[in-house]
Design an enzyme around this catalytic site. Structure first.
Site, mmCIF file in Angstrom:
data_model
loop_
_atom_site.group_PDB
_atom_site.id
_atom_site.type_symbol
_atom_site.label_atom_id
_atom_site.label_comp_id
_atom_site.label_asym_id
_atom_site.label_seq_id
_atom_site.Cartn_x
_atom_site.Cartn_y
_atom_site.Cartn_z
ATOM 1 N N TYR A 151 -35.960 -22.743 -31.119
ATOM 2 C CA TYR A 151 -34.728 -22.267 -30.190
ATOM 3 C C TYR A 151 -35.049 -22.454 -28.890
ATOM 4 C CZ TYR A 151 -31.235 -19.780 -27.743
ATOM 5 O OH TYR A 151 -30.391 -19.163 -26.815
ATOM 6 N N ARG A 176 -30.827 -28.930 -24.597
ATOM 7 C CA ARG A 176 -29.433 -28.645 -23.824
ATOM 8 C C ARG A 176 -29.382 -28.758 -22.322
ATOM 9 N NH1 ARG A 176 -26.589 -23.580 -26.053
ATOM 10 N NH2 ARG A 176 -28.494 -22.339 -25.157
ATOM 11 N N TYR A 201 -31.113 -15.066 -17.738
ATOM 12 C CA TYR A 201 -32.312 -14.552 -18.542
ATOM 13 C C TYR A 201 -33.872 -14.936 -17.773
ATOM 14 C CZ TYR A 201 -30.034 -13.170 -22.909
ATOM 15 O OH TYR A 201 -29.214 -12.482 -23.824
ATOM 16 N N ARG A 242 -20.594 -15.285 -22.020
ATOM 17 C CA ARG A 242 -20.624 -14.252 -23.171
ATOM 18 C C ARG A 242 -19.203 -14.451 -23.839
ATOM 19 N NH1 ARG A 242 -25.317 -12.818 -24.417
ATOM 20 N NH2 ARG A 242 -26.751 -12.126 -22.745
ATOM 21 N N GLU A 252 -26.214 -10.733 -35.954
ATOM 22 C CA GLU A 252 -25.557 -11.172 -34.614
ATOM 23 C C GLU A 252 -23.846 -11.056 -35.033
ATOM 24 O OE1 GLU A 252 -27.096 -14.464 -32.231
ATOM 25 O OE2 GLU A 252 -25.194 -15.439 -32.548
HETATM 26 C C1 3EB Z 1 -28.356 -13.990 -26.626
HETATM 27 O O1 3EB Z 1 -27.752 -13.045 -26.117
HETATM 28 C C2 3EB Z 1 -28.120 -14.079 -27.992
HETATM 29 O O2 3EB Z 1 -28.419 -20.466 -26.930
HETATM 30 O O3 3EB Z 1 -26.194 -21.095 -27.579
HETATM 31 C C3 3EB Z 1 -26.171 -16.008 -28.498
HETATM 32 C C4 3EB Z 1 -24.936 -17.309 -28.583
HETATM 33 C C5 3EB Z 1 -27.389 -16.403 -28.221
HETATM 34 C C6 3EB Z 1 -25.627 -18.308 -27.989
HETATM 35 C C7 3EB Z 1 -27.078 -20.282 -27.406
HETATM 36 C C8 3EB Z 1 -27.722 -17.712 -27.932
HETATM 37 C C9 3EB Z 1 -26.545 -18.932 -27.798
HETATM 38 O O4 3EB Z 1 -29.270 -14.538 -26.142
HETATM 39 C C10 3EB Z 1 -28.377 -15.295 -28.568
#
Ligand code: 3EB
Length: 333
Positions: free
Chosen positions: A140, A147, A199, A212, A321
């Site tokens: 991941y 990306r 993050y 989001r 999720e």
């Molecule tokens: C998170 O909050 C959950 O890497 O495209 C959710 C939706 C998550 C998309 C992405 C990752 C992605 O980090 C993980």
């Protein structure tokens, strides 16, 4: 009223039968392995077993007759407002997931530039062994790195970053499908959660590039596309090992996001039960009964139709999720 598109979950249908229907943009089935019909139009299966309604097909309809084409290995259908694309890339042909993700995103951005639908609104990313290390980095995190490399090499997403889902499958290739538009959407972030693109480094060498949610104001309607949402508050995973508490935290996150959208962007909805096109991703199929029970206890008869799909969440300590949308169908009003 003219709608750019609508989505319906319908009983089983042969995907190839939808090829000649010029109001069908795309159709998706849920199976044990990803595959695509041999057509320009995006007719495909994702490698996520459907745990409760195994014979559902997700059909994307366009009001206007669509056009189709294939470019850079991507199946494409489009109308004047949106373009739907699907890419199934053999990641084993690349050195690692970083290289595969980098290549996939280059193909996608190149295609959108050529066809002039510059604004990605929503993306789904599915690939195998998402929580396994390859070299010395989890796949991941490699996916996020590839990306981001593409974004750095090409000048990035046209603002704002799309809403997205990234989920692990049990086998199969890197599969990405997406919707892009001629005009930009609005970015909606979650007041309970650190924006993913901010993050801290403990979650990977680069932050995940997604919003989001995207709010898209079309001519006659407003849509909301909510990214995969999990039991993360701030940037930390909550309730490790407890699927019931993770589910409740996830629902609080989605409810907070919807309220925030209502307050700040005039989103025409207020609560979870106004949402549609819900997908619940479960790491373990044995969690299905408890997850269904919590949803029914919480929302009762107001609970919208939900697809329960078996897949791995992108942090190994997350068990569940949820993604959702607000998309009105012609028949809903
Ligand atoms: C998170 O909050 C959950 O890497 O495209 C959710 C939706 C998550 C998309 C992405 C990752 C992605 O980090 C993980």
């Amino acid at each position: 009223m003219s709608l750019p598109f609508s989505i319906q979950f319908l009983p089983v249908e042969n995907l190839s039968a939808l090829e000649s229907d010029e109001n069908v943009l795309a159709a998706i089935r849920f199976a044990s392995i990803a595959s695509a019909e041999n057509t320009d139009k995006p007719l495909f299966s994702v490698g996520l077993p459907n745990l409760a309604l195994s014979n559902v097909v997700e059909v994307w309809y366009s009001d206007e007759p669509i056009k189709t084409t294939a470019l850079n290995g991507i199946q494409i259908a489009y109308n004047d407002d949106i373009l739907f694309g699907h890419l199934l890339l053999d990641d084993t042909a690349y050195e690692d997931m970083t290289a595969a993700s980098n290549a996939a995103y280059r193909l996608i951005l190149e295609t959108l530039k050529t066809l002039d639908y510059p604004y990605l609104l929503r993306l789904w990313n599915y690939f195998a062994a998402i929580n396994e290390d390859q070299g010395d980095l989890e796949r991941y995190k490699q996916f996020c790195l590839g990306r981001q490399q593409t974004l750095d090499q090409t000048g990035g997403f046209m603002y704002p970053p799309p809403a997205a889902t990234a989920i692990g499958t049990s086998n199969g290739h890197l599969q990405i499908y997406f919707v892009a538009a001629k005009n930009a959407g609005l970015q909606l972030e979650n007041p309970r959660q650190t924006s993913a693109f901010l993050y801290p480094p403990q979650y990977g060498p680069v932050s995940p590039a997604f919003s989001r949610a995207t709010v898209k104001k079309w001519q006659d309607t407003t849509h909301l596309y909510i990214s995969g949402t999990a039991s993360i508050v701030g940037s930390k995973t909550c309730h490790k090992g407890d699927v019931e508490q993770q589910l409740n935290e996830t629902l609080r996150n989605i409810e907070a996001l919807v309220h925030h959208g209502n307050n700040t962007l005039d989103l025409p909805i207020q609560c979870f039960t106004d949402l549609s096109h819900l997908k619940v991703y479960l790491r373990d199929l044995l969690m299905l009964p408890i997850v269904e029970e919590v949803l029914i206890r919480r929302y009762g008869r107001q609970l919208p139709l939900v697809l329960f799909l078996q897949g791995d969440v992108c942090r190994s300590d997350l068990l569940v999720e949820i993604e959702a949308a607000y998309i009105l169908n012609e028949s809903d009003d």
